[in-house]
Design a protein around this motif. Structure first.
Motif, PDB file in Angstrom:
ATOM      1  N   GLY A 193       0.809  -1.211   0.000  1.00 34.88           N
ATOM      2  CA  GLY A 193       0.000   0.000   0.000  1.00 34.88           C
ATOM      3  C   GLY A 193       0.843   1.260   0.000  1.00 34.88           C
ATOM      4  O   GLY A 193       0.560   2.203  -0.753  1.00 34.88           O
ATOM      5  N   ALA A 196       2.431   1.723  -3.402  1.00 36.59           N
ATOM      6  CA  ALA A 196       1.470   2.238  -4.381  1.00 36.59           C
ATOM      7  C   ALA A 196       1.261   3.737  -4.195  1.00 36.59           C
ATOM      8  O   ALA A 196       1.134   4.483  -5.173  1.00 36.59           O
ATOM      9  CB  ALA A 196       0.143   1.495  -4.250  1.00 36.59           C
ATOM     10  N   LEU A 197       1.227   4.193  -2.945  1.00 36.09           N
ATOM     11  CA  LEU A 197       1.065   5.621  -2.690  1.00 36.09           C
ATOM     12  C   LEU A 197       2.268   6.420  -3.165  1.00 36.09           C
ATOM     13  O   LEU A 197       2.131   7.455  -3.838  1.00 36.09           O
ATOM     14  CB  LEU A 197       0.862   5.864  -1.195  1.00 36.09           C
ATOM     15  CG  LEU A 197      -0.528   5.602  -0.618  1.00 36.09           C
ATOM     16  CD1 LEU A 197      -0.497   5.766   0.901  1.00 36.09           C
ATOM     17  CD2 LEU A 197      -1.543   6.552  -1.215  1.00 36.09           C
ATOM     18  N   THR A 204      -5.220   6.608  -5.244  1.00 32.27           N
ATOM     19  CA  THR A 204      -4.578   7.011  -3.989  1.00 32.27           C
ATOM     20  C   THR A 204      -5.301   6.432  -2.782  1.00 32.27           C
ATOM     21  O   THR A 204      -4.676   5.945  -1.834  1.00 32.27           O
ATOM     22  CB  THR A 204      -4.539   8.545  -3.891  1.00 32.27           C
ATOM     23  OG1 THR A 204      -3.832   9.067  -5.019  1.00 32.27           O
ATOM     24  CG2 THR A 204      -3.847   8.991  -2.617  1.00 32.27           C
ATOM     25  N   GLY A 207      -4.419   2.772  -2.156  1.00 35.03           N
ATOM     26  CA  GLY A 207      -3.116   2.617  -1.501  1.00 35.03           C
ATOM     27  C   GLY A 207      -3.174   2.976  -0.029  1.00 35.03           C
ATOM     28  O   GLY A 207      -2.561   2.305   0.811  1.00 35.03           O
ATOM     29  N   PRO A 270      -1.245  -2.529  -9.447  1.00 38.08           N
ATOM     30  CA  PRO A 270      -0.607  -2.397  -8.127  1.00 38.08           C
ATOM     31  C   PRO A 270       0.151  -3.652  -7.702  1.00 38.08           C
ATOM     32  O   PRO A 270       1.058  -3.568  -6.880  1.00 38.08           O
ATOM     33  CB  PRO A 270      -1.795  -2.125  -7.196  1.00 38.08           C
ATOM     34  CG  PRO A 270      -2.840  -1.546  -8.065  1.00 38.08           C
ATOM     35  CD  PRO A 270      -2.678  -2.270  -9.371  1.00 38.08           C
TER      36      PRO A 270
END
Length: 273
Positions: A193, A196-197, A204, A207, A270
């Motif tokens: 997570g 991914a951010l 967003t 994530g 992702p």
């Protein structure tokens, strides 16, 4: 007047940049604005229109390049991973709702094994990245170990703890090993997570949910371990576990449903970057 024109162009470019992959938006917006501001006023609006007309083609090319660099999972694998994630909140809610029927022990068992729905997604991600980095026995073995512990939650961790206890090492050591191994699901989800951010992969909010769920999955065993090794701080461990559980349940359920639906739709970026 010039300042108003510049703000207008900046706003139009910021809105148009949403067509591009999120990681490329800021750079394109800054470069396009610099070129337009350097263009003589009589031609500026013509160049702005030309830039906006060509933007969908540029976005399409960038997405093709991203897919070539990070090919998505095949649809059967993506669908299996998505179905597993969607099963996580179903099992969690069913365990809580059916407690009067199946009893407290049965509800606790199903609640504890619900993270096993992560296994297909974690395995797909780990083996995909192992192949992307060149494959080999060592990378695939590491991928299998990560998938086993991060994808099954307390199941593999509990089995490892029982194995350590069977060697005569002692109950406290066996419990400690099981708790430490139980950090793997939270660690993987927090890493996924947060990654991914930071890298702009996927929505967003998705994530953020993944990072929050990972933190919750980490906090529950950390609180239990703190209460075990330092009985005087048992109240602090109980507080950490309770707060982590409050964060975990909604964020984990939300992330599982959202990520599962995206995987069923073939949106696996992702997990593959």
């Amino acid at each position: 007047m010039r300042g108003l024109t510049n703000r207008l162009l900046a706003g139009v470019l910021a809105a148009a940049a949403t067509l591009l992959p999120r990681a490329d938006r800021a750079r394109w917006r800054e470069e396009a604005l610099a070129v337009l501001l350097d263009t003589p006023p009589p031609l500026r609006y013509r160049y702005a229109l030309d830039t906006l007309v060509k933007l969908p083609v540029l976005a399409w090319q960038q997405r093709l390049a991203a897919r070539a660099a990070h090919p998505p999972l095949s649809w059967p694998v993506s669908a299996c991973a998505g179905a597993g994630l969607l099963a996580v909140p179903v099992v969690m809610v069913a365990a809580l709702a059916l407690e009067p029927v199946i009893g407290e022990d049965g509800a606790e068992f199903f609640f504890l094994v619900s993270p096993c729905g992560m296994l297909p997604a974690v395995a797909a991600s780990c083996f995909h990245r192992a192949r992307q980095r060149g494959g080999g026995a060592r990378r695939h073995l590491l991928a299998a170990l990560v998938a086993l512990f991060a994808g099954t939650g307390p199941v593999a961790a509990g089995a490892l703890g029982l194995g350590v206890g069977a060697t005569g090492a002692g109950d406290r050591l066996a419990v400690a090993v099981a708790l430490v191994a139980g950090l793997a699901p939270g660690g993987w989800l927090l890493h996924s997570g947060a990654g991914a951010l930071l890298r702009g992969r996927g929505p967003t909010a998705l994530g953020a949910l993944g990072a929050a769920a990972g933190a919750g999955l980490l906090g529950v065993p950390v609180g239990l371990y703190l209460g075990m090794v330092a009985p005087a701080l048992g109240w602090l461990g109980a507080l950490v576990s309770a707060l982590s559980l409050l964060v975990l349940v909604p964020s984990f359920a939300g992330w599982s449903v959202w990520a599962g639906v995206r995987l069923l739709a073939g949106r696996s970026e992702p997990l593959t970057r």
